[in-house]
Write a protein that holds these residues in place. Structure first.
Motif, mmCIF file in Angstrom:
data_model
loop_
_atom_site.group_PDB
_atom_site.id
_atom_site.type_symbol
_atom_site.label_atom_id
_atom_site.label_comp_id
_atom_site.label_asym_id
_atom_site.label_seq_id
_atom_site.Cartn_x
_atom_site.Cartn_y
_atom_site.Cartn_z
ATOM 1 N N PRO A 148 48.432 32.733 49.122
ATOM 2 C CA PRO A 148 47.577 31.618 49.104
ATOM 3 C C PRO A 148 46.140 32.056 48.946
ATOM 4 O O PRO A 148 45.852 33.177 49.815
ATOM 5 N N GLY A 149 45.328 31.496 48.097
ATOM 6 C CA GLY A 149 44.011 31.812 48.080
ATOM 7 C C GLY A 149 43.864 33.099 46.863
ATOM 8 O O GLY A 149 42.643 33.599 46.996
ATOM 9 N N ILE A 174 38.289 24.647 63.047
ATOM 10 C CA ILE A 174 38.674 25.385 61.547
ATOM 11 C C ILE A 174 38.230 26.947 61.715
ATOM 12 O O ILE A 174 39.301 27.877 61.243
ATOM 13 N N ARG A 175 37.312 27.240 62.620
ATOM 14 C CA ARG A 175 36.862 28.733 62.654
ATOM 15 C C ARG A 175 37.806 29.585 63.459
ATOM 16 O O ARG A 175 38.090 30.681 63.232
ATOM 17 N N GLN A 176 38.285 28.765 64.598
ATOM 18 C CA GLN A 176 39.088 29.571 65.520
ATOM 19 C C GLN A 176 40.270 29.584 65.093
ATOM 20 O O GLN A 176 41.416 30.235 65.677
ATOM 21 N N ALA A 177 40.784 28.646 64.076
ATOM 22 C CA ALA A 177 42.212 28.881 63.707
ATOM 23 C C ALA A 177 42.560 30.012 62.850
ATOM 24 O O ALA A 177 43.806 30.544 62.701
ATOM 25 N N ALA A 178 41.457 30.687 62.617
ATOM 26 C CA ALA A 178 41.799 31.947 61.542
ATOM 27 C C ALA A 178 41.791 33.285 62.468
ATOM 28 O O ALA A 178 41.183 33.168 63.625
ATOM 29 N N GLY A 204 37.559 33.036 53.322
ATOM 30 C CA GLY A 204 38.604 33.504 53.939
ATOM 31 C C GLY A 204 39.331 32.856 55.081
ATOM 32 O O GLY A 204 40.451 32.659 55.153
ATOM 33 N N VAL A 205 38.477 31.976 55.980
ATOM 34 C CA VAL A 205 38.792 31.121 56.891
ATOM 35 C C VAL A 205 39.753 29.977 56.150
ATOM 36 O O VAL A 205 40.896 29.364 56.629
ATOM 37 N N VAL A 206 38.975 29.595 55.187
ATOM 38 C CA VAL A 206 39.664 28.087 54.522
ATOM 39 C C VAL A 206 40.991 28.810 53.833
ATOM 40 O O VAL A 206 41.934 27.836 53.941
ATOM 41 N N CYS A 207 41.162 29.888 53.241
ATOM 42 C CA CYS A 207 42.283 30.256 52.778
ATOM 43 C C CYS A 207 43.326 30.900 53.806
ATOM 44 O O CYS A 207 44.310 31.257 53.204
ATOM 45 N N ARG A 208 42.899 31.026 54.865
ATOM 46 C CA ARG A 208 43.871 31.243 56.114
ATOM 47 C C ARG A 208 44.193 32.966 55.802
ATOM 48 O O ARG A 208 45.297 33.265 56.157
ATOM 49 N N HIS A 209 43.344 33.525 55.390
ATOM 50 C CA HIS A 209 43.374 34.900 55.151
ATOM 51 C C HIS A 209 42.865 35.618 56.674
ATOM 52 O O HIS A 209 42.126 35.136 57.338
#
Length: 375
Positions: free
Chosen positions: A35-36, A180-184, A91-96
């Motif tokens: 993904p991404g 959102i930020r802490q999920a990465a 990278g955070v949005v793409c879950r990298h």
């Protein structure tokens, strides 16, 4: 005369082995689906977005996995820092997974400044209202004069952009939500937390870069970013953001003396970094305060040790800030080096004179036909 049929009286197994050739049908290798990311149509490299649409276009569609992008910082490190935050936010949005290394401030402070993703597609096309199509026949006739894929595009498009969307869009006036930020997954390397003991044979800068390279190597091997690891469905990309390498806070004297004593520390690190990324699913963005370095030969060596290299020249504090020709821009962008991946020649951009502008919600790179007049 017909060919002799010497194999007629032979057994079938012997005839089949006799007629078999070494020719095999060429099949395409299976691409890694992460993904991404997407494969490049030019050289087949796996690409990721930098978070800046116009910068992706300038780099040939995106940033190739396994490469290093060098950004020569502007005078006040405001716009180069912004591009680095775009790269990490994507990278955070793409879950990298992220790896952030700084020396001036804590990596957490940099992550808290990531721009917020825009939920609605601000760069997309505005759909035409169905009621207007049915009630206004003249509008329907005008829409049929051009192709449907171009009817909602602006008449003048000065920003660099590709026809196919890649990446996301961000609002620099807002920061990313903590949830959102802490999920990465983010890995940090803060130089003051890794004190090095400088000896008579090894400098402080070399110790810091050696510890940083060791941390990256252990992370890539343990977390499965190495290409030597067996393929699995859970493969991911590691985004590496290294801020202001070569500054005095890293233990370097590149910006303090004309003839630095440990000028080889940064070049040795970049040489090892590029070799490490070549065999892994990782991509790095490195910022360097080149305007403070007195030895221009050393700057050239640093540039050649990276794959992509761009320089940001800000108008702040210069004569161009009040020049009417540059009133719509905040600085110039110079392409120092373009990569040549899977090809003999590098893919140079079509546009030579480039400038950037930081709007309220977007950082954009634009073509300026007059940029080289006053350089």
């Amino acid at each position: 005369m017909a060919a002799p049929m010497s194999g007629v009286d032979k057994p079938s197994a012997e005839r089949s082995s006799f007629n078999t050739t070494s020719f095999q049908k060429k099949t395409r290798s299976k691409l890694i689906a992460i993904p991404g990311s997407r494969p490049s149509v030019q050289n087949g490299q796996l690409l990721v977005s930098t978070g800046v649409t116009s910068l992706d276009y300038l780099l040939g569609g995106g940033l190739a996995v396994g490469t290093v992008l060098l950004i020569e910082e502007d005078r006040y490190d405001s716009y180069s820092r912004m591009v680095l935050k775009y790269f990490l936010a994507e990278g955070v949005v793409c879950r990298h997974e992220l790896f952030v290394s700084t020396a001036q401030e804590s990596p957490d402070d940099l992550l808290q400044e990531l721009p917020a993703p825009i939920l609605d597609d601000v760069a997309g096309h505005t759909p035409v209202e169905p009621s207007r199509l049915s009630c206004d026949p003249q509008h329907g006739l005008d829409a049929m004069k051009i192709a449907w894929r171009y009817q909602n595009l602006p008449k003048v498009q000065s920003a660099l952009a590709s026809s196919s969307r890649f990446g996301h869009y961000y609002d620099v006036s807002k920061t990313m939500e903590p949830e959102i930020r802490q999920a990465a997954r983010c890995h940090r390397f803060y130089v003051p937390e890794h004190p090095s003991q400088a000896s008579s044979t090894r400098s402080t800068g070399l110790e810091s870069y050696s510890a940083l390279l060791t941390s990256l190597q252990e992370l890539i091997h343990k977390k499965g970013f190495d290409l030597a690891t067996p393929m699995s469905n859970s493969r991911n990309i590691l985004r590496i953001g290294l801020h202001s390498l070569g500054s005095a806070l890293w233990g370097d004297d590149l910006c303090c003396h004309d003839n630095p004593t440990n000028g080889h520390a940064l070049t040795t690190f970049l040489y090892g970094l590029r070799a490490l990324l070549r065999s892994s699913l990782s991509v790095a963005v490195v910022t360097v305060p080149s305007h403070l370095m007195q030895d221009r030969t050393l700057v050239g060596r640093i540039t050649r040790l990276c794959d992509h290299a761009i320089a940001l020249e800000s108008f702040k504090g210069s004569e161009r800030e009040t020049n009417p020709l540059y009133k719509d821009y905040h600085g110039l962008l110079h392409v120092r080096q373009a990569p040549h991946l899977n090809c003999l020649a590098s893919n140079l951009p079509d546009h030579k004179d480039l400038a950037f502008k930081l709007k309220r919600k977007q950082f954009a790179i634009r073509e300026t036909p007059f940029a080289s007049r006053l350089v």
